[in-house]
Design an enzyme around this catalytic site. Structure first.
Site, PDB file in Angstrom:
ATOM      1  N   LYS A  56      10.848  12.759   3.933  1.00 56.67           N
ATOM      2  CA  LYS A  56       9.947  11.725   3.442  1.00 56.67           C
ATOM      3  C   LYS A  56       9.805  11.876   1.927  1.00 56.67           C
ATOM      4  O   LYS A  56       8.694  11.987   1.393  1.00 56.67           O
ATOM      5  CB  LYS A  56       8.592  11.815   4.142  1.00 56.67           C
ATOM      6  N   HIS A  66      -0.874  16.148  -8.915  1.00 57.20           N
ATOM      7  CA  HIS A  66      -2.181  16.514  -8.377  1.00 57.20           C
ATOM      8  C   HIS A  66      -2.150  17.919  -7.768  1.00 57.20           C
ATOM      9  O   HIS A  66      -3.060  18.720  -7.994  1.00 57.20           O
ATOM     10  CB  HIS A  66      -2.602  15.494  -7.319  1.00 57.20           C
ATOM     11  N   THR A  68      -8.243   7.162   0.504  1.00 61.30           N
ATOM     12  CA  THR A  68      -7.946   6.940  -0.909  1.00 61.30           C
ATOM     13  C   THR A  68      -9.208   6.571  -1.680  1.00 61.30           C
ATOM     14  O   THR A  68      -9.424   7.043  -2.808  1.00 61.30           O
ATOM     15  CB  THR A  68      -6.888   5.832  -1.073  1.00 61.30           C
TER      16      THR A  68
END
Length: 268
Positions: free
Chosen positions: A137, A148, A206
Site C-alpha cells: 500500500k 508526521h 482526520t
C-alpha cells in the site's frame, strides 16, 4: 570555516550537555542524539527505498493478525500514558497557562511513565509505515504520513531530553488520546471489513487530528506570549510552526479526501 566549525561544536555541547535535564540525560537513546537520528535515517531508507524494492516483485503480505495485535497493544500503551499524564500532572497540579518543568515528588515518575513512555510509543508508531509497505500500500506512504511519524519521534526525544514535564507535555495526553481513537478504528477494520467502507469513521479521525494540532498550536502560543513564565520558551517557538504546518497538511488532506470529491460529484 574554522569559525563555523567552532560554533557548531559549541552549539552541540550547549544542547547536549548544558541545558539537558539531569534526570533523563543517561536514559536509553537520550544521552546522545546520534542513536535516535540513526533510527530515523534507517526508517526513511527502509520505507522509501529498501522495503519497496524488496516488495517490488513479491505479493503483499497478509498481516491482519499481526496488525490486530499491534493495534490492541497501541491502544493499551496509549491509555497507560494518558492515565499517568492526567494522574501525575494535568489533573493534579499542572496549569494550562504556564507550568514550568516539574521538579516535585512525582517528577521522575512523570518523566519516565509519561514522557519516555510517549517517546517509546512514537518509535513503535514507525511500524505503521512498515506495514503499509509490506502490504503493498505504497500510496499510503505519503509525505504527510512519513513526515508526521519521524517528526514526532524527534519531538518526543527532545521532550525527554530537555523538558520532561510541565507545559510542553500537554501534547502527550492529547496526541495519545487521538491515537487511542485511531487505533481503535484500525482494529475494528481488521475485525470487520465493512468498517473500511464507512467514510464517516475515517473522516472524523482526520477531523480529530486537525482539532488536536489546533489545540496544541494555541497551547504553545500561550506559552510564547505569557509574561513572566519560567517555562523554557524555545521549544514553543519550534513547535508553533510545526503544529501550524501539521494543521495545514491535515486540512489539505481532509479537503482532497472528503470535500473535493463531493464537489466533483455535485458538478457531474
Amino acid at each position: 570555516m574554522a569559525l563555523i566549525l567552532k560554533g557548531s561544536i559549541k552549539l552541540y555541547h550547549y544542547l547536549n550537555e548544558d541545558i539537558v535535564d539531569e534526570r533523563t540525560r543517561d536514559w536509553f537513546l537520550i544521552g546522545s542524539p546520534w542513536p535516535a537520528l540513526a533510527l530515523i535515517i534507517f526508517y526513511l531508507f527502509a520505507v522509501l527505498k529498501w522495503l519497496p524494492n524488496y516488495m517490488k516483485d513479491r505479493p503483499a503480505y497478509d498481516l491482519r493478525t499481526v496488525i490486530a495485535i499491534y493495534n490492541a497493544f497501541q491502544i493499551a500503551f496509549c491509555a497507560y500514558v494518558v492515565y499517568y499524564s492526567l494522574r501525575l500532572g494535568w489533573l493534579a497540579n499542572y496549569s494550562l497557562v504556564c507550568h514550568p518543568v516539574d521538579d516535585g515528588s512525582h517528577s521522575v515518575d512523570y518523566a519516565w511513565k509519561v514522557c519516555y513512555g510517549y517517546f517509546a510509543i512514537k518509535l513503535i508508531d514507525l511500524f505503521d509505515t512498515v506495514f503499509f509497505v509490506l502490504r503493498k500500500k505504497q500510496n499510503q506512504v505519503s509525505f504527510l504520513h512519513v513526515y508526521h511519524h519521524f517528526g514526532m519521534v524527534a519531538v518526543a526525544w527532545g521532550m525527554v531530553k530537555w523538558v520532561p514535564g510541565g507545559h510542553m507535555t500537554l501534547l502527550v495526553p492529547i496526541n495519545s488520546f487521538v491515537h487511542i481513537v485511531m487505533y481503535s478504528y484500525y482494529l475494528l477494520t481488521i475485525c470487520n471489513e465493512s468498517y473500511k467502507k464507512s467514510i464517516w469513521w475515517k473522516k472524523h479521525v482526520t477531523q480529530l487530528q486537525i482539532v488536536q494540532f489546533t489545540i496544541l498550536l494555541v497551547h504553545f502560543t500561550v506559552l510564547a506570549v505569557a509574561p513572566d513564565c519560567p517555562c523554557p520558551r524555545i521549544p514553543a517557538y519550534i513547535l508553533i510552526p510545526q503544529n501550524l504546518f501539521m494543521v495545514i497538511l491535515f486540512s489539505d488532506f481532509y479537503y482532497r479526501s472528503y470535500i473535493k470529491p463531493n464537489k466533483v460529484k455535485k458538478e457531474n
